[in-house]
Design an enzyme around this catalytic site. Structure first.
Site, short mmCIF file in Angstrom:
data_model
loop_
_atom_site.label_atom_id
_atom_site.label_comp_id
_atom_site.label_asym_id
_atom_site.label_seq_id
_atom_site.Cartn_x
_atom_site.Cartn_y
_atom_site.Cartn_z
N ARG A 258 0.94 -1.19 -0.17
CA ARG A 258 0.05 -0.18 -0.03
C ARG A 258 0.92 1.15 -0.17
O ARG A 258 2.05 1.07 0.13
CB ARG A 258 -0.97 0.14 0.97
CG ARG A 258 -0.57 -0.58 2.26
CD ARG A 258 0.27 -0.03 3.16
NE ARG A 258 0.28 1.33 3.28
CZ ARG A 258 1.09 2.20 3.77
NH1 ARG A 258 2.55 1.74 3.51
NH2 ARG A 258 0.93 3.51 3.75
N GLY A 259 0.41 2.52 -0.14
CA GLY A 259 0.99 3.80 -0.14
C GLY A 259 0.93 4.02 -1.75
O GLY A 259 1.62 3.09 -2.52
N ALA A 260 0.93 5.22 -2.21
CA ALA A 260 0.59 5.60 -3.40
C ALA A 260 2.03 5.39 -4.34
O ALA A 260 1.63 4.58 -5.44
CB ALA A 260 0.44 7.16 -3.40
N ARG B 240 -7.11 -0.36 -7.00
CA ARG B 240 -7.58 0.83 -5.91
C ARG B 240 -7.85 1.96 -6.68
O ARG B 240 -7.01 2.17 -7.53
CB ARG B 240 -6.37 0.89 -5.00
CG ARG B 240 -6.42 -0.28 -4.04
CD ARG B 240 -5.41 -0.18 -2.86
NE ARG B 240 -6.12 0.86 -1.74
CZ ARG B 240 -5.46 1.31 -0.87
NH1 ARG B 240 -4.20 1.25 -0.72
NH2 ARG B 240 -6.37 1.90 0.07
N GLN C 6 -2.00 2.39 10.17
CA GLN C 6 -0.79 2.12 9.43
C GLN C 6 0.28 3.26 10.15
O GLN C 6 1.48 2.90 9.96
CB GLN C 6 -0.87 3.05 7.93
CG GLN C 6 -1.78 2.21 7.00
CD GLN C 6 -3.04 2.56 6.94
OE1 GLN C 6 -3.58 2.96 7.95
NE2 GLN C 6 -3.55 2.55 5.71
N ASP D 64 -2.14 10.97 -1.83
CA ASP D 64 -2.44 9.76 -2.83
C ASP D 64 -2.73 10.50 -4.08
O ASP D 64 -2.68 9.88 -5.30
CB ASP D 64 -3.49 9.02 -2.30
CG ASP D 64 -3.09 8.45 -1.17
OD1 ASP D 64 -2.76 8.90 -0.03
OD2 ASP D 64 -2.68 6.92 -1.50
N ASN E 237 -5.38 12.51 1.06
CA ASN E 237 -4.61 11.72 1.72
C ASN E 237 -5.29 11.05 2.43
O ASN E 237 -6.57 11.09 2.50
CB ASN E 237 -3.31 12.26 2.52
CG ASN E 237 -2.19 11.61 3.13
OD1 ASN E 237 -1.78 10.95 2.34
ND2 ASN E 237 -1.97 11.81 4.42
N LYS E 238 -4.91 9.94 3.47
CA LYS E 238 -5.42 9.21 4.37
C LYS E 238 -6.48 9.67 5.09
O LYS E 238 -6.24 11.10 5.59
CB LYS E 238 -4.56 8.44 5.14
CG LYS E 238 -4.98 7.22 6.22
CD LYS E 238 -5.72 6.35 5.52
CE LYS E 238 -5.14 5.59 4.32
NZ LYS E 238 -6.17 4.56 3.54
#
Ligand code: MRU
Length: 362
Positions: free
Chosen positions: A53-55, A90, A201, A242, A252-253
């Site tokens: 995960r993570g852009a 995603r 996370q 992201d 973002n998150k």
């Protein structure tokens, strides 16, 4: 970056050229395990289920997914189908489409007989470019921390949200790169790590990373940031992203927006670390325009952790039958951002600055 003194990346191409290995991030911080991925379908599942995960990292891994497809069938139709499939894993991080589309264009331009090797090399180049980009983000962000250190005694207190560390990229991280470079330069840095519900996370990945690097840090509940800022205990916030729209709105998150509001109210600088691969110049604005992933409510209703006996178990938090909604990202309006730390330098989060940044670069 190093784990127990040994250099490690969350993504490694297998020497036989027939697959990659990734760190299964679902198991951290309790178990560090690599998993092989040998097909576009394996890659899809690993991204969808958040083994990776993570852009920036999902972009690089998806590029390898396309390259693995090219090993099996490198026809135009097969590659176009695989690209569409991978991009559907995603919806929010634009790096995924950026990497897959870039590689697809490159591969379709060469004869079918050499596409597999071209794709493999192209995916490797995307991964290596990410490392250089993140190193440069750290170099441009470092003076922000040095400036704080020059004007006050004690450690520089940085607050970050989610994991925009090396686990979310191919190396260095984005938001953490200035922190790692400051730490390496001998600056006293302390990081407030938002736990980042619902998947944690921050608590499980960022805290683990910083611990491995020896960077002092403290995990806080997501709701603590406003209080810490009111009491002068945060010098600056640095988060990842992201997708950033052409007007500087930054996605973002989930929970990032609330931190930016608190920072704005308390005069705390709020920076977004943004590789230009995360910039979506096709979007006029982000609040309505960026697709927000809705994930399973189970990520809220259940949580996993390690028991005193050392067993990792999942437990239920909420009453039977309570509904749970789980938007995974939010968008912070550009007006709340102090600046964007890019690989080319720090720029204002506004349309004119971003147009100028991108002029002639793509
Ligand atoms: O849902 P995730 O874990 O993929 O979300 C990740 C984040 O929001 C990161 O902070 C963001 O991708 C920046 S990664 C350098």
């Amino acid at each position: 970056m190093k784990v127990n003194g040994v250099a490690l990346r969350p993504l490694r191409a297998l020497p036989d050229g027939q697959g990659i290995e990734v760190i299964d991030q679902r198991l951290l911080p309790f178990d560090l395990r690599m998993r092989p991925l040998r097909s576009a379908r394996d890659v899809f599942v690993a991204i969808r289920e958040m083994w990776v995960r993570g852009a920036p990292l999902i972009g690089a891994v998806a590029a390898y997914g396309l390259a693995l497809q090219a090993r099996r069938d490198a026809s135009d139709a097969a590659l176009r189908n695989a690209a569409k499939f991978l991009k559907g894993s995603r919806p929010t991080a634009v790096n995924l489409a950026w990497a897959v589309d870039r590689l697809l264009t490159q591969v379709l331009a060469v004869p079918e007989a050499v596409r597999a090797d071209t794709a493999w090399a192209g995916a490797g180049a995307i991964a290596e470019q990410d490392v250089q980009v993140n190193e440069a983000i750290g170099r441009h962000g470092l003076p922000l921390l040095q400036a704080v250190a020059a004007r006050k005694p004690g450690p520089v207190n940085v607050l970050t949200h989610c994991n925009a560390g090396w686990l979310a990229t191919v190396d260095w991280g984005t938001a953490t790169s200035p922190i790692y470079q400051a730490h390496a330069a001998g600056l006293a840095v302390h990081v407030w790590v938002d736990e980042t519900r619902p998947r944690n996370q921050g608590a499980s990945l960022t805290a683990w990373e910083l611990g491995q690097a020896g960077v002092p840090h403290t995990v806080v509940a997501d709701n603590a940031g406003g209080h810490l800022m009111q009491h002068g205990r945060v010098d600056l916030c640095i988060v990842g992203c992201d997708r950033v729209a052409s007007n500087g709105d930054a996605c973002n998150k989930i929970g990032t927006y609330l931190k930016a509001l608190a920072a704005h109210d308390n005069g705390v600088p709020f920076y977004v670390a943004m590789p230009t691969s995360t910039l979506d110049m096709a979007l006029a604005e982000g609040v309505q325009g960026i697709p927000i992933e809705e994930r399973s409510g189970r990520e809220l209703t259940h949580v996993s952790g390690r028991t005193a006996a050392g067993e990792v178990v999942e437990v239920q938090l909420t009453p039977d039958g309570s509904a749970a909604a789980n938007p995974a990202f939010d968008v912070t309006p550009a007006r709340l951002l102090t600046g964007l730390i890019t690989e080319h330098g720090i720029v204002a989060a506004d349309a004119a600055a971003l147009r100028q940044l991108m002029a002639g670069r793509r």
